[in-house]
Enzyme design. Structure first.
Site, PDB file in Angstrom:
ATOM      1  N   ASP A  17      60.426  36.818  52.865  1.00 42.64           N
ATOM      2  CA  ASP A  17      59.922  37.352  54.128  1.00 42.64           C
ATOM      3  C   ASP A  17      58.586  38.012  53.811  1.00 42.64           C
ATOM      4  O   ASP A  17      58.530  39.014  53.106  1.00 42.64           O
ATOM      5  CB  ASP A  17      60.920  38.368  54.679  1.00 42.64           C
ATOM      6  CG  ASP A  17      60.446  39.072  55.934  1.00 42.64           C
ATOM      7  OD1 ASP A  17      59.265  38.942  56.306  1.00 42.64           O
ATOM      8  OD2 ASP A  17      61.275  39.780  56.538  1.00 42.64           O
ATOM      9  N   ILE A  18      57.504  37.461  54.316  1.00 41.02           N
ATOM     10  CA  ILE A  18      56.161  37.938  53.986  1.00 41.02           C
ATOM     11  C   ILE A  18      55.952  39.403  54.358  1.00 41.02           C
ATOM     12  O   ILE A  18      55.157  40.097  53.736  1.00 41.02           O
ATOM     13  CB  ILE A  18      55.081  37.027  54.619  1.00 41.02           C
ATOM     14  CG1 ILE A  18      53.729  37.230  53.930  1.00 41.02           C
ATOM     15  CG2 ILE A  18      55.012  37.231  56.127  1.00 41.02           C
ATOM     16  CD1 ILE A  18      52.697  36.170  54.278  1.00 41.02           C
ATOM     17  N   VAL A  40      55.765  33.686  62.176  1.00 38.99           N
ATOM     18  CA  VAL A  40      55.182  34.663  61.252  1.00 38.99           C
ATOM     19  C   VAL A  40      54.388  35.712  62.017  1.00 38.99           C
ATOM     20  O   VAL A  40      54.468  36.909  61.728  1.00 38.99           O
ATOM     21  CB  VAL A  40      54.264  33.958  60.220  1.00 38.99           C
ATOM     22  CG1 VAL A  40      53.484  34.961  59.399  1.00 38.99           C
ATOM     23  CG2 VAL A  40      55.077  33.062  59.312  1.00 38.99           C
ATOM     24  N   ASP A  41      53.622  35.277  63.007  1.00 38.78           N
ATOM     25  CA  ASP A  41      52.791  36.186  63.788  1.00 38.78           C
ATOM     26  C   ASP A  41      53.637  37.279  64.434  1.00 38.78           C
ATOM     27  O   ASP A  41      53.340  38.475  64.322  1.00 38.78           O
ATOM     28  CB  ASP A  41      52.029  35.383  64.841  1.00 38.78           C
ATOM     29  CG  ASP A  41      50.950  36.174  65.565  1.00 38.78           C
ATOM     30  OD1 ASP A  41      50.514  37.218  65.055  1.00 38.78           O
ATOM     31  OD2 ASP A  41      50.535  35.717  66.644  1.00 38.78           O
ATOM     32  N   THR A 126      51.672  25.263  60.115  1.00 33.88           N
ATOM     33  CA  THR A 126      52.750  24.281  59.944  1.00 33.88           C
ATOM     34  C   THR A 126      53.951  24.524  60.848  1.00 33.88           C
ATOM     35  O   THR A 126      54.847  23.690  60.897  1.00 33.88           O
ATOM     36  CB  THR A 126      53.241  24.245  58.479  1.00 33.88           C
ATOM     37  OG1 THR A 126      53.774  25.518  58.135  1.00 33.88           O
ATOM     38  CG2 THR A 126      52.122  23.854  57.544  1.00 33.88           C
TER      39      THR A 126
END
Length: 179
Positions: A17-18, A40-41, A126
């Site tokens: 998880d970034i 992600v954003d 992606t």
């Protein structure tokens, strides 16, 4: 996890998880309006503190496709967020490759200008933007290798959400680093 060294820089491919990574900067796969969306954003906006991050993004005013902007990291472990706007995939003949490469290059340039030595990227474009994963991974890896050659970064992380995406990125990294 796959790691290669290029000069003094480690380039890693991980599944994580970034929003939890302890790096100087995380890259957000942003939209042109820099408003929290999905994927992600949305995760980065929620983890950073949505209201404060939205206010910071509002003062920037947006970002063209193929470029990036930088804000504070707020509640993230990372001190900065680089908001990179990748292209929507159309058919591969509308400059998508160059725009995606530009989003990575702009991210590295901004990061270096702000003293970032460690940076984590998601697989930009992606998800809902539909960029073919293998093609995007090759573009990402080539830009990471070029940034490593600059000597400005100690650690570059390609942070993938799934093990399948990590395998695609690890394969591209191994192939391009040895060619």
């Amino acid at each position: 996890m796959t790691t290669i060294r290029r000069g003094d820089t480690a380039i890693e491919v991980i599944t994580a998880d970034i929003t939890t990574l302890e790096v100087d900067a995380v890259v957000n796969a942003a939209n042109q309006q820099l408003k929290g969306g999905g994927g992600v954003d949305g995760a980065i906006h929620r983890a950073a503190g949505k209201a404060r991050l939205q206010e910071a993004c509002r003062t920037i005013g947006g970002c063209p496709t193929g470029e990036a902007r930088i804000t504070e990291g707020f509640d993230l472990p990372a001190r900065s967020i680089v908001h990179a706007v990748g292209p929507r995939w159309k058919d591969g003949t509308k400059g998508e490759d160059d725009l995606l490469a530009g989003a990575y290059r702009h991210s590295f340039t901004l990061a270096a200008e702000h003293g970032v030595r460690s940076i984590a990227f998601p697989a930009i474009s992606t998800g809902i933007y539909g960029f073919p994963k293998e093609r995007a991974a090759t573009i990402a890896v080539l830009q990471c290798l070029a940034a490593a050659d600059s000597g400005k970064f100690e650690r570059i992380v390609l942070c993938c959400f799934s093990s399948e995406d990590a395998e695609i990125h690890a394969s591209a990294l191994t192939r391009e680093a040895t060619s």
